[in-house]
Design a protein around this motif. Structure first.
Motif, PDB file in Angstrom:
ATOM      1  N   LEU A 141       0.849  -1.238   0.083  1.00 37.79           N
ATOM      2  CA  LEU A 141       0.047   0.035  -0.033  1.00 37.79           C
ATOM      3  C   LEU A 141       0.884   1.122   0.147  1.00 37.79           C
ATOM      4  O   LEU A 141       0.501   2.056  -0.721  1.00 37.79           O
ATOM      5  CB  LEU A 141      -0.952  -0.050   1.329  1.00 37.79           C
ATOM      6  N   ILE A 142       1.869   1.230   0.728  1.00 34.98           N
ATOM      7  CA  ILE A 142       2.786   2.437   0.865  1.00 34.98           C
ATOM      8  C   ILE A 142       3.630   2.541  -0.444  1.00 34.98           C
ATOM      9  O   ILE A 142       3.462   3.731  -0.900  1.00 34.98           O
ATOM     10  CB  ILE A 142       3.789   2.206   2.208  1.00 34.98           C
ATOM     11  N   SER A 143       3.641   1.578  -0.956  1.00 38.11           N
ATOM     12  CA  SER A 143       4.700   1.685  -2.476  1.00 38.11           C
ATOM     13  C   SER A 143       3.714   2.172  -3.511  1.00 38.11           C
ATOM     14  O   SER A 143       3.868   3.061  -4.074  1.00 38.11           O
ATOM     15  CB  SER A 143       5.111   0.248  -2.644  1.00 38.11           C
ATOM     16  N   ASP A 144       2.375   1.798  -3.292  1.00 39.30           N
ATOM     17  CA  ASP A 144       1.371   2.321  -4.530  1.00 39.30           C
ATOM     18  C   ASP A 144       0.884   3.817  -4.080  1.00 39.30           C
ATOM     19  O   ASP A 144       0.863   4.599  -5.024  1.00 39.30           O
ATOM     20  CB  ASP A 144       0.103   1.543  -4.486  1.00 39.30           C
ATOM     21  N   LEU A 145       0.937   4.108  -2.669  1.00 43.79           N
ATOM     22  CA  LEU A 145       0.815   5.354  -2.251  1.00 43.79           C
ATOM     23  C   LEU A 145       1.870   6.321  -2.718  1.00 43.79           C
ATOM     24  O   LEU A 145       1.608   7.475  -3.362  1.00 43.79           O
ATOM     25  CB  LEU A 145       0.686   5.774  -1.017  1.00 43.79           C
ATOM     26  N   SER A 170       3.826   5.696  -5.402  1.00 38.49           N
ATOM     27  CA  SER A 170       3.832   5.849  -6.916  1.00 38.49           C
ATOM     28  C   SER A 170       2.926   6.933  -7.173  1.00 38.49           C
ATOM     29  O   SER A 170       3.040   7.787  -8.232  1.00 38.49           O
ATOM     30  CB  SER A 170       3.116   4.610  -7.563  1.00 38.49           C
ATOM     31  N   LEU A 171       1.698   6.955  -6.532  1.00 40.33           N
ATOM     32  CA  LEU A 171       0.541   8.008  -6.899  1.00 40.33           C
ATOM     33  C   LEU A 171       1.221   9.311  -6.537  1.00 40.33           C
ATOM     34  O   LEU A 171       0.897  10.075  -7.669  1.00 40.33           O
ATOM     35  CB  LEU A 171      -0.708   7.893  -5.793  1.00 40.33           C
ATOM     36  N   SER A 172       1.744   9.747  -5.595  1.00 37.48           N
ATOM     37  CA  SER A 172       2.278  10.888  -5.190  1.00 37.48           C
ATOM     38  C   SER A 172       3.406  11.289  -6.342  1.00 37.48           C
ATOM     39  O   SER A 172       3.352  12.506  -6.763  1.00 37.48           O
ATOM     40  CB  SER A 172       2.553  11.200  -3.636  1.00 37.48           C
ATOM     41  N   VAL A 181       4.534  14.789 -11.355  1.00 38.93           N
ATOM     42  CA  VAL A 181       5.256  15.213 -12.856  1.00 38.93           C
ATOM     43  C   VAL A 181       3.993  15.249 -13.612  1.00 38.93           C
ATOM     44  O   VAL A 181       4.460  15.179 -14.905  1.00 38.93           O
ATOM     45  CB  VAL A 181       6.158  14.136 -13.262  1.00 38.93           C
ATOM     46  N   LYS A 182       2.657  15.254 -13.300  1.00 37.46           N
ATOM     47  CA  LYS A 182       1.766  15.161 -14.230  1.00 37.46           C
ATOM     48  C   LYS A 182       1.510  16.339 -15.324  1.00 37.46           C
ATOM     49  O   LYS A 182       1.060  16.018 -16.294  1.00 37.46           O
ATOM     50  CB  LYS A 182       0.401  14.823 -13.516  1.00 37.46           C
ATOM     51  N   HIS A 183       2.154  17.345 -14.968  1.00 33.46           N
ATOM     52  CA  HIS A 183       2.374  18.420 -16.039  1.00 33.46           C
ATOM     53  C   HIS A 183       3.430  18.430 -17.007  1.00 33.46           C
ATOM     54  O   HIS A 183       3.399  19.229 -17.881  1.00 33.46           O
ATOM     55  CB  HIS A 183       1.988  19.796 -15.383  1.00 33.46           C
ATOM     56  N   GLU A 184       4.479  17.509 -16.694  1.00 33.18           N
ATOM     57  CA  GLU A 184       5.492  17.513 -17.530  1.00 33.18           C
ATOM     58  C   GLU A 184       5.314  16.216 -18.617  1.00 33.18           C
ATOM     59  O   GLU A 184       5.154  15.325 -18.256  1.00 33.18           O
ATOM     60  CB  GLU A 184       6.724  16.980 -16.526  1.00 33.18           C
ATOM     61  N   LYS A 212      -4.696   4.652 -14.854  1.00 33.49           N
ATOM     62  CA  LYS A 212      -5.394   5.799 -15.632  1.00 33.49           C
ATOM     63  C   LYS A 212      -4.587   6.893 -15.317  1.00 33.49           C
ATOM     64  O   LYS A 212      -4.436   7.629 -16.445  1.00 33.49           O
ATOM     65  CB  LYS A 212      -6.746   5.784 -14.605  1.00 33.49           C
ATOM     66  N   HIS A 213      -4.236   7.242 -14.308  1.00 33.52           N
ATOM     67  CA  HIS A 213      -3.171   8.599 -14.377  1.00 33.52           C
ATOM     68  C   HIS A 213      -1.923   8.603 -14.994  1.00 33.52           C
ATOM     69  O   HIS A 213      -1.761   9.478 -15.787  1.00 33.52           O
ATOM     70  CB  HIS A 213      -2.769   8.571 -12.837  1.00 33.52           C
ATOM     71  N   ILE A 214      -1.111   7.435 -15.128  1.00 37.49           N
ATOM     72  CA  ILE A 214      -0.027   7.332 -16.028  1.00 37.49           C
ATOM     73  C   ILE A 214      -0.676   7.445 -17.616  1.00 37.49           C
ATOM     74  O   ILE A 214       0.029   8.180 -18.412  1.00 37.49           O
ATOM     75  CB  ILE A 214       0.666   5.994 -15.922  1.00 37.49           C
TER      76      ILE A 214
END
Ligand code: ADP
Length: 258
Positions: A89-93, A95-97, A102-105, A226-228
């Motif tokens: 769970l911590i590893s996925d959290l 990843s999400l952060s 970097v979502k605008h790059e 989905k985010h990626i």
């Protein structure tokens, strides 16, 4: 109006004049609420395994209960399983952060989706075999290699977790003359009931909670995908037929094809 939040501001600008401003705060309020929900969900997901770890440790530390070696080993196995759940769970959290940061790059590495599909499929050993087929020798996109590997890993992992034991798991890469590459991951599992399908990419949403937890799922895998895909200006879709199987697909803009 339904669910809207407005702020009203009235300024006196003369004996007969007023300026009334209306601000629509609905979006800001809904973002704040979804952040609060996310923190509450993440805390709840961590608290459950943590409570189990503490409970089993207390039992083991109790001089009356800790004698039998087989029982001790079983409890230690459960403690390890719960700790692994928290680690995933911590590893996925994280990843999400990182994705959020970097979502605008725009991602700029040249990534060959055919080679990447072979590479990630090759990481999975034992259990259902993963086959890869492609209609081209390479399909290069402008991407973030680490993130795209994670997309394929999460989808193949789901196909194996929720697929039939020893059932087919197939990754397909098809470059189209329209300038897009279609990557699909297909399994022959029980499928996702239609009422759950529209929500499976939401954070912590699970169609089958007990199965997901037993398989070590965090409920975050598809929201990460989905985010990626969105960061890569692509489209993600998931189709499923109960009793037949599930196909997850991504469309990504191509740089070059061979
Ligand atoms: P999890 O960590 O629970 O697998 P995901 O975000 O990856 O979380 O998936 C959300 C939910 O969607 C899962 O809990 C599962 O119920 C359902 N799901 C995802 N992929 C599949 C699949 N290939 N077959 C059946 N159900 C699936």
């Amino acid at each position: 109006t339904g669910g809207s939040v407005w702020e009203v501001d009235c300024r006196v600008v003369g004996p007969q004049e007023r300026i009334v401003s209306l601000y629509d705060l609905s979006e800001r309020v809904s973002v704040a609420k979804s952040h609060a929900d996310f923190v509450a969900n993440a805390s709840h997901e961590l608290r459950t395994p943590l409570a189990n770890v503490i409970g089993y440790c207390e039992t083991l530390l109790n001089p009356k209960a800790g004698g039998d070696e087989a029982v001790r080993n079983r409890f230690l196995g459960t403690i390890r399983h719960e700790a692994q759940r928290m680690q995933a769970l911590i590893s996925d959290l994280m990843s999400l952060s990182r994705i959020e940061a970097v979502k605008h790059e725009a991602p700029s590495e040249s990534v060959d989706m055919v080679a990447l599909a072979h590479e990630v499929a090759g990481e999975f050993r034992g259990g259902a075999p993963v086959s890869v087929r492609a209609n081209c020798t390479s399909a290069v996109i402008a991407g973030d290699r680490g993130q795209l590997s994670q997309v394929l890993r999460n989808l193949i992992d789901n196909a194996r977790k929720y697929g039939r034991p020893e059932g087919l798991v197939e990754v397909s890469v098809e470059a189209a003359s329209t300038g897009w590459v279609l990557v699909t991951v297909r399994d022959e599992g029980e499928g996702i009931p239609p009422e759950h399908l529209p929500r499976v990419t939401e954070r912590f949403y699970r169609a089958d909670t007990s199965r997901s937890r037993a398989a070590g799922g965090t409920g975050l895998g598809l929201s990460i995908v989905k985010h990626i895909v969105e960061r890569h200006r692509g489209r993600f879709d998931i189709e499923s037929r109960q009793g037949v199987g599930t196909t997850a697909s991504l469309m990504l803009p191509l740089r070059t094809v061979d």
